[in-house]
Design an enzyme around this catalytic site. Structure first.
Site, PDB file in Angstrom:
ATOM      1  CE  LYS A  63      37.856 -25.752  36.378  1.00  0.00           C
ATOM      2  NZ  LYS A  63      37.089 -24.782  35.611  1.00  0.00           N
ATOM      3  CG  ASP A  70      37.019 -29.365  34.247  1.00  0.00           C
ATOM      4  OD1 ASP A  70      37.423 -29.370  33.072  1.00  0.00           O
ATOM      5  OD2 ASP A  70      36.301 -28.478  34.724  1.00  0.00           O
TER       6      ASP A  70
END
Ligand code: C5P
Length: 301
Positions: free
Chosen positions: A12, A137
């Site tokens: 990401k 995350d």
């Protein structure tokens, strides 16, 4: 190993990361915009009678009980009260401790993979809960959408639904791992206790608006924000050099991802990104990893 299930664990970028305050549990309250990109580790899962065995093609990766893949597998075993085991092999493509969520994505992909391999039929909300316990995350990587807003520690994910563009970016990772914990601690040291941490500056709505409009790349560039960037640069000054290089070679907007040290630059399209990447490979340090990446629209499910 005779693997029966292969899954990708994509990385990401954070297009926006605003720190809203410190929390009593030691974490920081965030508002962030995640983008899943097509740079991915490859995970292979095979059943075995007992125990979790992890191997990796990258010798520097710690494959013991501290690895998030092993933690994810163990927590699933414990939660479901099963003794079945698995052999997991990871082909590491995402730079380690680079601010790209590689370890978190591996953990999320392990939850998805073993839920299938062991036929556990864990519902998504239960998987999400386990993911949040593994790391802030991790939940982002469970959901199928390419973009999501993260709140709380980052674990409260609100996916962006609807047609969204694919972004092209040049990603540069210097060979210096940065510990997320130490960057947050440095951020705390440079801000007094009780101080209002919410720096004035662009709001997330600018990024969201620019994304939904085409994308409007110059609007997106103006909306980029990462409150951890000054501290990451203090610890790792090469970040600034990389940012300058991305800008000089034509990127529209440049930002540190997560707690760094990876830096990305926005490009108009694939050809533009290839051109920028070639120039940086020719002029920058040969130790930098320079990659052309784009939004990964499809999930790994
Ligand atoms: O959640 P995760 O284990 O990935 O976080 C790593 C470290 O980053 C935490 O131990 C904490 O020091 C810091 N962190 C934080 N606030 C967040 C996320 C992470 O302080 N929202």
């Amino acid at each position: 190993m005779t693997s029966v299930l292969h899954l990708q664990a994509p990385a990401k970028l954070n297009l926006y990361l605003r720190i809203l305050g410190r929390r009593p549990d030691g974490y920081h309250e965030l508002e962030t915009l995640f983008e899943r990109i097509d740079l991915a580790d490859e995970l292979a899962f095979a059943p075995q009678p007992h125990g979790i065995t992890l191997t990796c093609d990258e010798p520097s990766l710690e494959c013991g009980p501290e690895n998030l893949i092993v933690k994810a597998a163990s927590v699933l075993q414990r939660t479901c009260g099963i003794t079945q085991g698995a052999a997991i092999h990871v082909r590491k493509r995402v730079p380690i401790a680079g601010g790209l969520g590689g370890g978190s994505s591996d953990a999320a992909t392990t939850l998805i993979g073993l839920n299938r391999l062991w036929n556990l039929q864990m519902p998504p909300d239960r998987l999400h809960q386990l993911a949040a316990e593994l790391g802030s995350d991790v939940p982002f990587f469970l959901q199928p959408e390419a973009f999501a807003i993260g709140r709380g520690r980052g674990e409260l994910c609100e996916p962006l639904i609807g047609a969204l563009p694919e972004l092209w970016q040049v990603l540069v990772a210097p060979p210096v791992p940065l510990s997320t914990k130490s960057v947050y601690e440095g951020f705390d040291r440079s801000h007094r206790t009780g101080e209002d941490l919410t720096e004035p500056g662009v709001s997330i709505s600018m990024c969201l608006h620019a994304l939904r409009n085409g994308p409007d790349l110059s609007g997106l560039a103006t909306g980029l924000r990462n409150d951890l960037q000054p501290e990451a640069i203090r610890r790792c000054p090469v970040i600034e050099e990389i940012g300058d290089s991305l800008r000089r070679h034509g990127c529209v907007g440049v930002l540190l991802s997560g707690s760094g040290p990876s830096v990305f630059g926005l490009c108009a399209d694939e050809a533009h990104a290839q051109q920028v990447a070639d120039r940086i490979r020719a002029t920058g340090s040969s130790s930098w990893k320079v990659l052309v990446v784009k939004t990964m629209s499809h999930g790994h499910q």
